[in-house]
Design a protein around this motif. Structure first.
Motif, PDB file in Angstrom:
ATOM      1  N   ARG A 421      -3.065  21.843  26.531  1.00 25.72           N
ATOM      2  CA  ARG A 421      -2.070  21.033  27.221  1.00 25.72           C
ATOM      3  C   ARG A 421      -2.761  20.225  27.687  1.00 25.72           C
ATOM      4  NH1 ARG A 421       1.328  25.176  29.129  1.00 25.72           N
ATOM      5  NH2 ARG A 421      -0.217  25.162  30.542  1.00 25.72           N
ATOM      6  N   ASP A 422      -2.448  18.361  27.606  1.00 22.77           N
ATOM      7  CA  ASP A 422      -2.454  17.433  28.839  1.00 22.77           C
ATOM      8  C   ASP A 422      -1.756  16.748  29.895  1.00 22.77           C
ATOM      9  OD1 ASP A 422      -0.086  15.772  27.948  1.00 22.77           O
ATOM     10  OD2 ASP A 422      -1.064  15.150  26.400  1.00 22.77           O
ATOM     11  N   SER A 430      -7.150  20.347  19.758  1.00 30.25           N
ATOM     12  CA  SER A 430      -7.599  19.585  20.572  1.00 30.25           C
ATOM     13  C   SER A 430      -8.853  18.254  20.562  1.00 30.25           C
ATOM     14  CB  SER A 430      -8.573  20.735  20.839  1.00 30.25           C
ATOM     15  OG  SER A 430     -10.055  20.721  19.997  1.00 30.25           O
ATOM     16  N   ASP A 432      -6.828  16.255  18.926  1.00 27.67           N
ATOM     17  CA  ASP A 432      -6.085  14.903  18.825  1.00 27.67           C
ATOM     18  C   ASP A 432      -6.560  14.333  20.527  1.00 27.67           C
ATOM     19  OD1 ASP A 432      -4.926  14.790  16.108  1.00 27.67           O
ATOM     20  OD2 ASP A 432      -2.921  15.960  16.995  1.00 27.67           O
ATOM     21  N   ALA A 433      -7.117  15.105  21.408  1.00 31.36           N
ATOM     22  CA  ALA A 433      -7.457  14.889  22.143  1.00 31.36           C
ATOM     23  C   ALA A 433      -8.833  14.196  22.871  1.00 31.36           C
ATOM     24  CB  ALA A 433      -7.128  15.867  23.399  1.00 31.36           C
ATOM     25  N   LEU A 467     -14.376  13.504  27.921  1.00 29.74           N
ATOM     26  CA  LEU A 467     -13.246  14.744  28.283  1.00 29.74           C
ATOM     27  C   LEU A 467     -13.704  15.884  29.279  1.00 29.74           C
ATOM     28  CD1 LEU A 467      -9.807  15.002  27.309  1.00 29.74           C
ATOM     29  CD2 LEU A 467     -11.501  16.386  25.714  1.00 29.74           C
ATOM     30  N   PRO A 481     -10.749  11.792  31.351  1.00 33.35           N
ATOM     31  CA  PRO A 481      -9.208  12.776  31.323  1.00 33.35           C
ATOM     32  C   PRO A 481      -9.535  14.202  31.036  1.00 33.35           C
ATOM     33  CG  PRO A 481     -10.348  10.619  29.660  1.00 33.35           C
ATOM     34  CD  PRO A 481     -11.155  10.638  30.908  1.00 33.35           C
ATOM     35  N   VAL A 483      -8.079  18.352  29.861  1.00 36.01           N
ATOM     36  CA  VAL A 483      -7.291  19.189  28.641  1.00 36.01           C
ATOM     37  C   VAL A 483      -7.320  20.697  29.077  1.00 36.01           C
ATOM     38  CG1 VAL A 483      -6.991  17.812  26.894  1.00 36.01           C
ATOM     39  CG2 VAL A 483      -8.029  19.400  26.774  1.00 36.01           C
TER      40      VAL A 483
END
Length: 530
Positions: A421-422, A430, A432-433, A467, A481, A483
């Protein structure tokens, strides 16, 4: 058809792709996402309407996700299990293909023209890629810094294109492979098979895949989207293509499943299955992908999957070289990484072929009896039922560091995928993140905490980003960034407060404790600069 086909042929491009089937289209789409100036050529104008490949596994679906296809871009039918029967022993083995792995169903069937249409639609969104059909490759010349491709249009008029690199995605009869002298080695099966695709089978087709392993006539049988159903019949000695493709003979073969007056045939074709692999997937500035590099018998449904693996491995490396983020030497790792795994998959398909195609009743009883006995022992049963017999996509050598942090995921293996979840509360897979870059991931820690501004800028100049993965319900306090790991699957695979670098093709490059962040980035940048 691609709407940029009518303009004149580009004289110079960075990458020339020969072949506009699914593998060529996938590579072109991926290069387009990286803004690489590429050209695709093919002799045919339209998609071949015949359904050929029919199965995709979870890894193939993940690769299509990486290439840019939305989950609903083409129709798929989820297959819950694969059963193997013989006339004497009944069901002697099965594979459990229900559920998902790395965010996708374990096994689906599909209609290949639908997939090709989806890829071409996706490619239309990539302005850096041109498509020219109606052109035939005649010859190639390699030079120190480019390749010259000599083409002819449909009227026979000569055209020359200069490219920095050329990729042969032109199938089993590859002209590119012939021109660079990469002869196929391997076995052509002596058996011919009749493939029958029926349609109008809504609510009538089976819901799983079955292999009827009868030595008198082995028959794989499976459903496909759009009310389709496929049977494959092995030809016996003395049977010919002409007699087997006759409508009355097909009706006789399908009589156990379909009444003749209810039969609607979409396609029939006789094929000879092959198991072949080139000795090299690269010759200087020329590369081979898909069936041009390797042909896999269909018994484990890995033909197109292998081509997509090639595309995702080679595509980002070409893009990094074109965009001056990496040295050309990284391209040598394509053959190092892909050829051994392609050979493993071919060997698995040959093994399963022997189970499907026993030559006589005694051999059938021996093979199928052994496989049925193995189901009594849990470790042996898992080999087949849980697909543990399938070789893992774990590289032995290539563009990674194999000895990574203790307790961490191994370098050269695929990073698992899960739901995350972003910060905007969107739930995504994940991958796509991660995006389409080299990514430094912090597991329960901020990957920027131990990096100075100069290190960050150097990493970004090499196509890197950052990330942070945190526990479900946590929120990161930094600007990095981040998630939430909704299932906990990602965080449990790595030691706490560790860092991992993953490549754009989701292969793990290296890992280290968070305190060694600068050292880790330097080691990874040295890999791509060699």
């Amino acid at each position: 058809m691609h709407n940029r086909n009518s303009t004149e042929m580009p004289a110079r491009v960075d990458v020339l792709i020969v072949g506009f089937g699914p593998v060529g289209a996938a590579l072109a789409t991926l290069l387009g996402r990286y803004h690489v100036n590429a050209l695709v050529i093919d002799t045919r104008h339209e998609i071949l309407r015949m359904p050929r490949a029919i199965a995709l596994d979870n890894e193939a679906l993940r690769l299509l996700q990486l290439i840019g296809l939305a989950e609903d871009a083409f129709d798929k039918l989820v297959i819950p299990e694969v059963k193997m029967h013989c006339p004497v022993l009944g069901q002697f083995s099965r594979a459990n293909t229900s559920g998902s792995l790395d965010g996708h169903p374990k096994l689906v069937t599909f209609y290949q023209p639908d997939l090709e249409n989806a890829l071409r639609t996706c490619l239309c969104e990539q302005p850096s890629v041109a498509v020219r059909t109606g052109y035939q490759l005649l010859d190639v010349q390699q030079h120190a810094d480019h390749v010259l491709a000599f083409l002819a249009d449909e009227q026979g008029a000569p055209v020359t294109v200069q490219a920095r690199y050329l990729v042969g995605a032109d199938g089993a009869g590859s002209r590119v492979r012939t021109l660079i002298g990469q002869a196929f080695t391997g076995k052509t099966f002596a058996e011919d098979w009749l493939i029958v695709d029926a349609n109008r089978r809504e609510n009538l087709a089976i819901d799983h895949v079955e292999f009827l392993c009868d030595h008198r006539r082995p028959t794989p049988h499976m459903p496909a989207p759009g009310g389709r159903e496929r049977w494959e019949f092995m030809l016996m000695p003395g049977e010919t293509r002409e007699t087997m493709e006759h409508p009355q003979r097909i009706a006789e073969l399908l009589a156990p499943w379909v009444k003749a007056d209810e039969l609607s045939i979409e396609r029939t074709a006789v094929y000879r299955f092959h198991a072949r692999c080139c000795t090299r997937f690269q010759n200087g500035r020329i590369f081979l992908v898909g069936d041009a590099a390797h042909i896999t018998p269909p018994f484990v449904g890995q033909g197109l999957v292998a081509g997509l693996r090639d595309v995702c491995n080679l595509g980002w490396k070409l893009a990094w070289v074109m965009n001056h983020r990496a040295a050309p030497a990284i391209l040598d790792s394509y053959d190092q990484e892909r050829r051994p795994h392609a050979k493993q998959m071919i060997n698995l398909a040959k093994l399963m072929g022997r189970a499907v195609m026993p030559r006589n009743v005694l051999l059938a009883l021996l093979i199928h009896g052994v496989m049925k006995t193995m189901t009594l022992f849990p470790p042996a049963r898992r080999l087949f039922e849980e697909l543990e017999i399938k070789p893992g996509n774990q590289f032995k050598q290539g563009l990674f560091v194999r000895k990574t942090l203790r307790g961490a995921l191994a370098g050269g293996s695929l990073l698992p995928q899960g739901l995350v979840r972003d910060p905007t509360r969107n739930i995504v897979l994940s991958d796509d993140a991660l995006g389409a870059q080299l990514t430094l991931i912090g597991f329960g820690c901020d990957p920027l905490q131990h990096l100075d501004a100069a290190s960050r800028e150097r990493w970004q100049a090499h196509g890197g980003n950052f990330l942070q993965i945190v526990l479900r319900g946590q929120r990161a306090s930094s600007q990095t960034p981040w998630v939430e790991d909704l299932s906990g699957e990602l965080l449990k695979r790595m030691p706490a407060h560790s860092l991992l670098v993953v490549r754009p093709d989701r292969v793990i490059m290296h890992s280290a404790p968070a305190s060694q962040a600068a050292w880790l980035l330097n080691a990874c940048m040295a890999l791509v600069q060699n």
